[in-house]
Design an enzyme around this catalytic site. Structure first.
Site, PDB file in Angstrom:
ATOM      1  N   LYS A  88      -2.773   0.983   0.034  1.00  0.00           N
ATOM      2  CA  LYS A  88      -1.809   2.023   0.412  1.00  0.00           C
ATOM      3  C   LYS A  88      -2.208   2.743   1.695  1.00  0.00           C
ATOM      4  O   LYS A  88      -1.347   3.196   2.457  1.00  0.00           O
ATOM      5  CB  LYS A  88      -1.654   3.025  -0.731  1.00  0.00           C
ATOM      6  CG  LYS A  88      -1.077   2.424  -2.014  1.00  0.00           C
ATOM      7  CD  LYS A  88       0.404   2.126  -1.896  1.00  0.00           C
ATOM      8  CE  LYS A  88       0.987   1.555  -3.181  1.00  0.00           C
ATOM      9  NZ  LYS A  88       2.387   1.152  -3.024  1.00  0.00           N
ATOM     10  N   GLU A 110       6.068  10.304  -2.296  1.00  0.00           N
ATOM     11  CA  GLU A 110       6.277  10.081  -3.722  1.00  0.00           C
ATOM     12  C   GLU A 110       5.125   9.212  -4.191  1.00  0.00           C
ATOM     13  O   GLU A 110       4.504   8.520  -3.391  1.00  0.00           O
ATOM     14  CB  GLU A 110       7.608   9.367  -3.964  1.00  0.00           C
ATOM     15  CG  GLU A 110       7.592   7.834  -3.802  1.00  0.00           C
ATOM     16  CD  GLU A 110       7.259   7.348  -2.392  1.00  0.00           C
ATOM     17  OE1 GLU A 110       7.478   8.110  -1.438  1.00  0.00           O
ATOM     18  OE2 GLU A 110       6.771   6.202  -2.263  1.00  0.00           O
ATOM     19  N   SER A 377      -4.837  -5.874  -4.590  1.00  0.00           N
ATOM     20  CA  SER A 377      -4.325  -4.712  -3.860  1.00  0.00           C
ATOM     21  C   SER A 377      -5.091  -3.428  -4.102  1.00  0.00           C
ATOM     22  O   SER A 377      -5.099  -2.537  -3.253  1.00  0.00           O
ATOM     23  CB  SER A 377      -2.845  -4.506  -4.201  1.00  0.00           C
ATOM     24  OG  SER A 377      -2.677  -4.398  -5.602  1.00  0.00           O
TER      25      SER A 377
HETATM   26  C1  LIG Z   1      -3.212  -1.015  -6.396  1.00  0.00           C
HETATM   27  C2  LIG Z   1      -1.741  -1.094  -6.262  1.00  0.00           C
HETATM   28  N1  LIG Z   1      -1.166  -2.288  -6.103  1.00  0.00           N
HETATM   29  C3  LIG Z   1       0.163  -2.415  -5.983  1.00  0.00           C
HETATM   30  C4  LIG Z   1       0.998  -1.331  -6.070  1.00  0.00           C
HETATM   31  C5  LIG Z   1       2.472  -1.553  -5.993  1.00  0.00           C
HETATM   32  O1  LIG Z   1       3.001  -1.225  -4.761  1.00  0.00           O
HETATM   33  P1  LIG Z   1       3.477  -2.348  -3.742  1.00  0.00           P
HETATM   34  O2  LIG Z   1       4.329  -3.287  -4.497  1.00  0.00           O
HETATM   35  O3  LIG Z   1       4.218  -1.569  -2.727  1.00  0.00           O
HETATM   36  O4  LIG Z   1       2.283  -3.014  -3.181  1.00  0.00           O
HETATM   37  C6  LIG Z   1       0.454  -0.051  -6.239  1.00  0.00           C
HETATM   38  C7  LIG Z   1       1.322   1.129  -6.306  1.00  0.00           C
HETATM   39  O5  LIG Z   1       0.972   2.199  -6.652  1.00  0.00           O
HETATM   40  C8  LIG Z   1      -0.952   0.061  -6.333  1.00  0.00           C
HETATM   41  O6  LIG Z   1      -1.532   1.255  -6.514  1.00  0.00           O
END
Ligand SMILES: Cc1ncc(COP(=O)(O)O)c(C=O)c1O
Lengths: 398, 281
Positions: A88, A110, A377
């Site tokens: 993020k 948000e 992620s």
């Molecule tokens: C670690 C992590 N991965 C994925 C996401 C999902 O978001 P996005 O689909 O935008 O990557 C989030 C959202 O809070 C997250 O904290």
């Protein structure tokens, strides 16, 4: 080249917002177009990405996981090693700098899991901006630790008490607040969602994940991967890692949606698999809704995926078949969460565990000489308390 | 030949000038329930020049808490798009007051733009407001509006500035000026720029210009009637409709009647405040 001048990815995208915001969006388009070409902006951003957030993040060869599954070589793109523990911050650094350089003193955001809220609060502290984060009341309970982190970072956290009290409603509240304070407030949207230019801008700030992955895999393996997997909430980590590979037609791009209790039930968040075309939060996309167009509540164990919509560019990649989207249930994600911890010593975020879970299904059917990259992620520390009931007291997910 | 919805609405609003500004109350369809809603609308018709009826939506982005809660109450009580059209048809069968449907882009899109406008015409609805469908996204709905003679009423905001000319030029029914930055809800005062903003819109629009969002008292109406052609009052009325729910649910007719009378006095006061100073009423 997508998006087109109307902010569309094929038929998806656009700007479905109250008139009050239209001038601000036009201004944002102009500011972004100018600053993304500005040497000072790009130099500062890459400096922060490296010295503050720790980029480039490693592309880690997961040897034990590879051996366990007996299929392709599995690499993990370690976005969990970013400052604040998720991808993020790639986006909040970009948008935060944009806010700062356009003279805004105040940002709002948000958040679902709290990761984007924490990343926004962090960047606000770094850049000396005031920060207010909207978070669903239910998510505040699920992710209490992140609420406390945001407050420690000096942000104000405002509970969203309307509707389903999750990410969707936090986003509604943030947009309503923005309408009221549009003249002095910058809205940092946390994923590739919202009205144009947000989906494009957030994708461009996140594409560093894919750009690095490409360079790293070419260096480490001398070729591009066969499959890339990423979880999809709004879809920013997925869009970030997919985008630089979209024109490499032989690289399979697979987005993993949260199936909650299962896509055959009513409790899931699989917008592409089970949704229909519709408008949410400013763009035309794929949306969970009833026959009358009322938005249906999503469900996922992972607050970051608990969202009834998805970024319009994913809707487009899904419609054209360039990417495929698969569902993973809460239970499968929990199993992957614990497996990755034991096999690789990495606690993934529950969101990321969805991508890992699909790798567990896919890898055994692939060739040993193939390459699979998983976008890891975020890290799972934030989820430890929440998953405790599943793994404690004889309740171990197998 | 019967006039189109658009003509019906524009004629009724124009007929108010110069003595007074048009009074346009807003209610949410089905709040507190179907039949009470119809009664409220028919009561309002005695005082109003047009009535805005909100078709409830799960995610009303342009609404503050009062109308959000009304929408959720109405949905929980079983209101749907087709029931909302039934409701508006029922009102129109007993009154010739112009009705304006207020709802969001997604439910309209799911119904289909053409089907939605056709339903408006068949139910006697004169105009439509979709607050999250700005100028750039409204071509398809505008085409459906033109095909059915139903007015597509655009919103203009204090931030619209150089957008005002093009939006106002294409306004049908009336041009809806949003009083201040923000969502619907009761407010204590208005932006100092409001008057000049409305006057700019009036220069560009061929139809009347109404002000709404935040208008909640007779004093507000009086202040705005001095320069606007119409005044929309929403949350202050919706709050009173919502308060009828317990009595409506329990069949407490005496309380319901008293609440209805109180609402009527309030609305009669608002309508009276729309009469311009110096005009013979
Ligand atoms: C670690 C992590 N991965 C994925 C996401 C999902 O978001 P996005 O689909 O935008 O990557 C989030 C959202 O809070 C997250 O904290």
């Amino acid at each position: 080249m997508y998006p087109d001048e109307r902010g569309r990815f094929g038929e998806f995208g656009g700007q479905y917002v109250p008139e009050t915001l239209m001038s601000a969006l036009r201004q944002l388009e102009d500011d972004y177009a100018r600053l993304s070409q500005d040497d000072e902006f790009t130099a500062q951003l890459s400096e922060y990405l490296s010295t503050y957030s720790g980029r480039p993040t490693p592309l880690y060869y997961a040897k034990r996981l590879t051996e366990l599954l007996g299929g392709p070589k599995i690499y993990l793109k370690r976005e969990d090693l970013n400052h604040t523990g998720a991808h993020k911050i790639n986006n909040t650094l970009g948008q935060g700098l944009l806010a700062k350089m356009t003279g805004k003193k105040r940002v709002i955001a948000e958040t679902g899991a709290g990761q984007h809220g924490v990343a926004s609060a962090t960047v606000a502290a770094l850049l000396g901006l005031e920060c207010t984060v909207f978070m669903g009341e239910e998510d505040m309970a699920r992710q209490a630790l992140n609420v406390f982190r945001m407050r420690l970072l000096g942000a104000e956290v405002v509970p969203a008490v309307s509707g389903t009290k999750t990410l969707k409603d936090a986003t509604n509240e943030a947009i309503r607040h923005w309408v009221q304070h549009v003249e002095d407030t910058y809205y940092i949207i946390g994923s590739v969602v919202g009205p144009h230019p947000y989906p494009m801008m957030v994708r461009n700030f996140q594409r560093i994940i894919g750009d690095e992955t490409k360079e790293q895999i070419l260096r480490q393996e001398g070729r591009l991967p066969d499959v890339i997997l990423a979880c999809v909430g709004g879809g920013s980590n997925a869009m970030g890692i997919f985008y630089p590979f979209v024109s490499d037609a032989h690289v399979r791009l697979i987005g993993v949606e949260a199936a909650g209790d299962g896509v055959e039930t009513e409790r899931h968040a699989a917008s592409i698999a089970k949704g229909r075309k519709g408008v949410l939060h400013g763009s035309l996309t794929m949306l969970l809704q009833d026959a009358d167009g009322q938005v249906l509540p999503a469900h996922s164990i992972s607050a970051g995926l608990d969202y009834p919509g998805v970024g319009p560019e994913h809707a487009h990649l899904g419609a054209t078949g360039r990417a495929t989207y698969v569902p993973i249930t809460d239970r499968e994600a929990l199993e992957a969460f614990s497996l990755l911890a034991r096999v690789e010593g990495i606690l993934p975020a529950l969101e990321s565990a969805h991508a890992v879970a699909h790798a567990l299904k896919l890898a055994p059917g692939m060739q040993k000489d193939e390459l699979l990259v998983i976008s890891l992620s975020g890290r799972g520390d934030k989820d430890v308390e929440q998953v405790q009931p599943y793994f404690g007291g004889g309740n171990h997910a197998e | 030949m019967q006039s189109s919805g658009r003509e019906h609405l524009e004629q009724r609003l124009r007929a108010c000038a110069p003595e007074r500004a048009a009074f346009i109350p807003f209610i949410t369809a089905g709040d507190p329930d179907f039949s009470t809603s119809v009664q409220i609308a028919l009561m309002l018709a005695r005082h109003a020049d047009a009535i805005e009826i909100g078709i409830p939506y799960s995610d009303p982005l342009a609404d503050g808490p009062v109308i959000q809660e009304a929408s959720l109450r109405a949905l929980a009580a079983g209101m749907t798009m087709s029931r909302a059209f039934d409701l508006m048809r029922a009102v129109r069968e007993q009154s010739d007051v112009p009705l304006i449907a207020f709802t969001y882009a997604n439910p309209v899109m799911q119904a289909g733009f053409g089907v939605f406008m056709q339903s408006c015409r068949e139910s006697g609805v004169s105009g439509v407001i979709v607050p999250d469908l700005p100028y750039e996204e409204s071509d398809d709905l505008l085409a459906a509006a033109d095909a059915t003679g139903v007015a597509l009423i655009p919103l203009l905001a204090l931030t619209s500035r150089e957008r005002i000319a093009k939006i106002a030029a294409r306004a049908q029914g009336f041009a809806y000026c949003v009083s201040s930055l923000g969502v619907t809800g009761e407010r204590s005062n208005f932006s100092a720029e409001l008057r000049s903003f409305v006057q700019t819109v009036q220069q560009h629009a061929a139809v009347p210009t109404a002000v709404g969002f935040g208008v909640s008292t007779a004093d507000h109406v009086r202040e705005l009637a001095a320069f606007a052609d119409g005044v929309v009052v929403g949350s202050a009325i919706v709050r009173r409709c919502g308060a009828m729910q317990p009595a409506a649910q329990s069949g407490d007719d005496a309380t319901l009647r008293a609440q209805m009378e109180e609402l009527e006095r309030f609305c009669a006061g608002l309508a009276h405040a729309a009469v311009r100073a110096g005009a013979a009423s």
